[in-house]
Design an enzyme around this catalytic site. Structure first.
Site, PDB file in Angstrom:
ATOM      1  N   CYS A 115      26.213  66.899   3.350  1.00  0.00           N
ATOM      2  CA  CYS A 115      25.272  65.816   3.661  1.00  0.00           C
ATOM      3  C   CYS A 115      25.132  65.567   5.159  1.00  0.00           C
ATOM      4  O   CYS A 115      24.194  64.888   5.584  1.00  0.00           O
ATOM      5  CB  CYS A 115      25.683  64.543   2.945  1.00  0.00           C
ATOM      6  SG  CYS A 115      25.711  64.775   1.168  1.00  0.00           S
ATOM      7  N   HIS A 255      22.416  58.349   5.952  1.00  0.00           N
ATOM      8  CA  HIS A 255      22.348  59.270   4.811  1.00  0.00           C
ATOM      9  C   HIS A 255      22.189  58.454   3.522  1.00  0.00           C
ATOM     10  O   HIS A 255      22.811  57.405   3.360  1.00  0.00           O
ATOM     11  CB  HIS A 255      23.638  60.094   4.773  1.00  0.00           C
ATOM     12  CG  HIS A 255      23.773  60.923   3.539  1.00  0.00           C
ATOM     13  ND1 HIS A 255      22.786  61.785   3.111  1.00  0.00           N
ATOM     14  CD2 HIS A 255      24.783  61.009   2.626  1.00  0.00           C
ATOM     15  CE1 HIS A 255      23.188  62.362   1.992  1.00  0.00           C
ATOM     16  NE2 HIS A 255      24.373  61.916   1.678  1.00  0.00           N
ATOM     17  N   ASN A 285      19.992  61.306  -3.779  1.00  0.00           N
ATOM     18  CA  ASN A 285      20.697  61.966  -2.681  1.00  0.00           C
ATOM     19  C   ASN A 285      20.237  63.424  -2.602  1.00  0.00           C
ATOM     20  O   ASN A 285      20.574  64.226  -3.471  1.00  0.00           O
ATOM     21  CB  ASN A 285      22.209  61.873  -2.931  1.00  0.00           C
ATOM     22  CG  ASN A 285      23.031  62.488  -1.814  1.00  0.00           C
ATOM     23  OD1 ASN A 285      22.507  63.175  -0.940  1.00  0.00           O
ATOM     24  ND2 ASN A 285      24.329  62.245  -1.844  1.00  0.00           N
TER      25      ASN A 285
HETATM   26  O1  UT7 Z   1      26.493  62.378  -0.254  1.00  0.00           O
HETATM   27  C1  UT7 Z   1      27.771  62.871  -0.089  1.00  0.00           C
HETATM   28  C2  UT7 Z   1      28.780  61.839  -0.186  1.00  0.00           C
HETATM   29  N1  UT7 Z   1      28.806  61.262  -1.510  1.00  0.00           N
HETATM   30  C3  UT7 Z   1      28.857  59.962  -1.618  1.00  0.00           C
HETATM   31  O2  UT7 Z   1      28.796  59.266  -0.637  1.00  0.00           O
HETATM   32  C4  UT7 Z   1      29.079  59.384  -3.000  1.00  0.00           C
HETATM   33  C5  UT7 Z   1      30.173  58.368  -2.948  1.00  0.00           C
HETATM   34  N2  UT7 Z   1      30.514  57.792  -4.251  1.00  0.00           N
HETATM   35  C6  UT7 Z   1      29.665  56.998  -4.960  1.00  0.00           C
HETATM   36  O3  UT7 Z   1      28.518  56.791  -4.569  1.00  0.00           O
HETATM   37  C7  UT7 Z   1      30.201  56.326  -6.189  1.00  0.00           C
HETATM   38  O4  UT7 Z   1      31.589  56.507  -6.246  1.00  0.00           O
HETATM   39  C8  UT7 Z   1      29.565  56.834  -7.521  1.00  0.00           C
HETATM   40  C9  UT7 Z   1      28.119  56.395  -7.615  1.00  0.00           C
HETATM   41  C10 UT7 Z   1      29.683  58.354  -7.598  1.00  0.00           C
HETATM   42  C11 UT7 Z   1      30.308  56.223  -8.714  1.00  0.00           C
HETATM   43  O5  UT7 Z   1      30.282  54.807  -8.608  1.00  0.00           O
HETATM   44  P1  UT7 Z   1      31.638  53.966  -8.726  1.00  0.00           P
HETATM   45  O6  UT7 Z   1      31.250  52.564  -8.611  1.00  0.00           O
HETATM   46  O7  UT7 Z   1      32.621  54.510  -7.718  1.00  0.00           O
HETATM   47  O8  UT7 Z   1      32.089  54.252 -10.200  1.00  0.00           O
HETATM   48  P2  UT7 Z   1      33.423  54.949 -10.728  1.00  0.00           P
HETATM   49  O9  UT7 Z   1      33.374  56.420 -10.543  1.00  0.00           O
HETATM   50  O10 UT7 Z   1      34.619  54.235 -10.238  1.00  0.00           O
HETATM   51  O11 UT7 Z   1      33.265  54.640 -12.261  1.00  0.00           O
HETATM   52  C12 UT7 Z   1      33.246  53.298 -12.778  1.00  0.00           C
HETATM   53  C13 UT7 Z   1      32.944  53.355 -14.242  1.00  0.00           C
HETATM   54  C14 UT7 Z   1      33.780  54.380 -14.981  1.00  0.00           C
HETATM   55  O12 UT7 Z   1      34.096  53.876 -16.267  1.00  0.00           O
HETATM   56  P3  UT7 Z   1      35.528  53.209 -16.561  1.00  0.00           P
HETATM   57  O13 UT7 Z   1      36.531  54.241 -16.233  1.00  0.00           O
HETATM   58  O14 UT7 Z   1      35.584  52.019 -15.652  1.00  0.00           O
HETATM   59  O15 UT7 Z   1      35.434  52.864 -18.018  1.00  0.00           O
HETATM   60  C15 UT7 Z   1      32.864  55.540 -15.133  1.00  0.00           C
HETATM   61  O16 UT7 Z   1      33.175  56.354 -16.240  1.00  0.00           O
HETATM   62  O17 UT7 Z   1      31.583  53.749 -14.462  1.00  0.00           O
HETATM   63  C16 UT7 Z   1      31.524  54.863 -15.333  1.00  0.00           C
HETATM   64  N3  UT7 Z   1      30.380  55.690 -14.976  1.00  0.00           N
HETATM   65  C17 UT7 Z   1      29.165  55.493 -15.488  1.00  0.00           C
HETATM   66  N4  UT7 Z   1      28.681  54.608 -16.354  1.00  0.00           N
HETATM   67  C18 UT7 Z   1      27.370  54.675 -16.662  1.00  0.00           C
HETATM   68  C19 UT7 Z   1      30.345  56.734 -14.105  1.00  0.00           C
HETATM   69  N5  UT7 Z   1      29.096  57.227 -14.043  1.00  0.00           N
HETATM   70  C20 UT7 Z   1      28.350  56.484 -14.886  1.00  0.00           C
HETATM   71  C21 UT7 Z   1      26.993  56.506 -15.260  1.00  0.00           C
HETATM   72  N6  UT7 Z   1      26.537  55.590 -16.143  1.00  0.00           N
HETATM   73  N7  UT7 Z   1      26.126  57.401 -14.740  1.00  0.00           N
END
Ligand code: UT7
Length: 331
Positions: A115, A255, A285
């Site tokens: 990125c 970004h 993204n």
């Molecule tokens: O561009 C390069 C650099 N990349 C980034 O900057 C990305 C950085 N990371 C992020 O943007 C975020 O971490 C994500 C968008 C990838 C994920 O968001 P989060 O708030 O960190 O969620 P998480 O991974 O901690 O997951 C929270 C919950 C989980 O469920 P439990 O374990 O709490 O029951 C996930 O399974 O949300 C669940 N989850 C979803 N639920 C509905 C993960 N993806 C989804 C989804 N829909 N698409």
């Protein structure tokens, strides 16, 4: 004052197909509300034509750029393509774009910094102009992210989209152009965001394909944290050493990975959101293409002399901030 490398044109290209949150709801266990609240993304573009690749997205951006700046392909000295979704492992995508556009008096190479690729490529290109070695350089960020996304993995398939954006860089003697950059890398971050197979460590086998190791792996939380800290740190440093404040600066161009990351970085650097370029809701993204696509979307609002900071964070880890003075009013 010396010679600076200035952006003298910007153009973007997006494939037609719109993948909405609603459609994703039919593909994986997710919903529009979660995606919107957790990422800010409403839709992204997907290149559906199986015969088209990243270079074709790049070609769309570069052709439009040459046309709008009245530049002939023969005038270009160098084209740098930032991408993690090269058409092939080799040859490089930059050369394929040059061939398809008819840029024949030049050479090209790819920059792979995920990125942060556009920022790394932009600063590299600027050095060729500042030294006087080249007069016209194109930097294009182009990604067919859909080619490396697992559309059964809800944690990644909702985030990424396809697209390309390109800028033309030319010498400027009026003090406008790229004035400063802080670029960083930390290879220890590679375990959190990468493509496990397909390189020399884990070449493609039937097993790697079955295990879906040719798609993006991301452990989102540590990347989120490092992205906020990394971008806020270099943005504040580049502001301090150039005596800039969020009041004197016209724009922050971050970004587009997650609206919550963008808001946190803006708040840590004290930027009101009106001064922050945001288009993540439309394209998701697009990795190396987010920054030029932002400049393209906001081009009408940019004025000659505007002070702008671009910042990115990505796989590697890689990150950075570039400070530039915008060089033209749109005709
Ligand atoms: O561009 C390069 C650099 N990349 C980034 O900057 C990305 C950085 N990371 C992020 O943007 C975020 O971490 C994500 C968008 C990838 C994920 O968001 P989060 O708030 O960190 O969620 P998480 O991974 O901690 O997951 C929270 C919950 C989980 O469920 P439990 O374990 O709490 O029951 C996930 O399974 O949300 C669940 N989850 C979803 N639920 C509905 C993960 N993806 C989804 C989804 N829909 N698409």
């Amino acid at each position: 004052m010396g010679r600076l490398a200035a952006i003298t044109g910007v153009h973007g290209y997006l494939p037609d197909y719109v993948l909405t949150n609603k459609e994703l709801e039919t593909m994986v266990d997710t919903n529009d509300q979660w995606i919107t609240e957790r990422t800010g993304i409403k839709e992204r573009r997907i290149l559906k034509d199986p015969d088209k690749a990243t270079s074709d997205l790049g070609v769309g951006a570069v052709k439009g750029l040459l046309e709008k700046t009245g530049t002939s392909p023969d005038e270009i000295d160098l084209l740098i393509c930032a991408t993690v979704t090269a058409d092939f492992n080799f040859p490089d995508t930059a050369n394929i774009i040059c061939d398809k556009v008819g840029i024949n008096n030049a050479y090209g190479f790819d920059v792979n910094a995920a990125c942060s690729g556009f920022l790394f490529a932009l600063n590299t290109a600027a050095k060729f102009i500042e030294t006087g070695f080249h007069k016209k350089v194109i930097v294009v960020g182009a990604e067919k992210m859909s080619s490396i996304i697992d559309y059964t993995d809800r944690s990644t398939c909702i985030i990424f989209g396809d697209g390309a954006g390109a800028v033309l860089l030319e010498p400027n003697e009026e003090g406008n152009g790229i004035k400063d950059a802080i670029l960083r890398g930390d290879g220890a971050g590679r375990e959190y965001l990468f493509q496990k197979a397909g390189g020399s460590l884990n070449p493609a086998t039937a097993e790697t394909v079955l295990a879906k190791e040719h798609t993006v792996f991301q452990n989102g939380r540590p990347v989120f944290k490092a992205a906020v800290q990394g971008m806020a740190d270099v943005v504040k440093k580049v502001m301090a050493r150039n005596n800039l404040t969020s009041e004197t600066l016209e724009w922050l161009v971050p970004h587009q990975a997650n609206i919550r990351i963008i808001e946190s970085v803006a708040s840590m650097a004290d930027f009101p959101l009106e001064k922050v370029m945001i288009n993540i809701h439309k394209y998701g993204n697009t990795t190396a293409a987010t920054l030029p696509l932002c400049l393209w979307d906001y081009e009408d609002q940019l004025k000659k002399g505007d002070d702008i900071i671009l910042t990115a964070f990505g796989g590697g880890f890689t990150w950075g901030a570039v400070y530039l003075k915008w060089a033209y009013d749109k005709k």
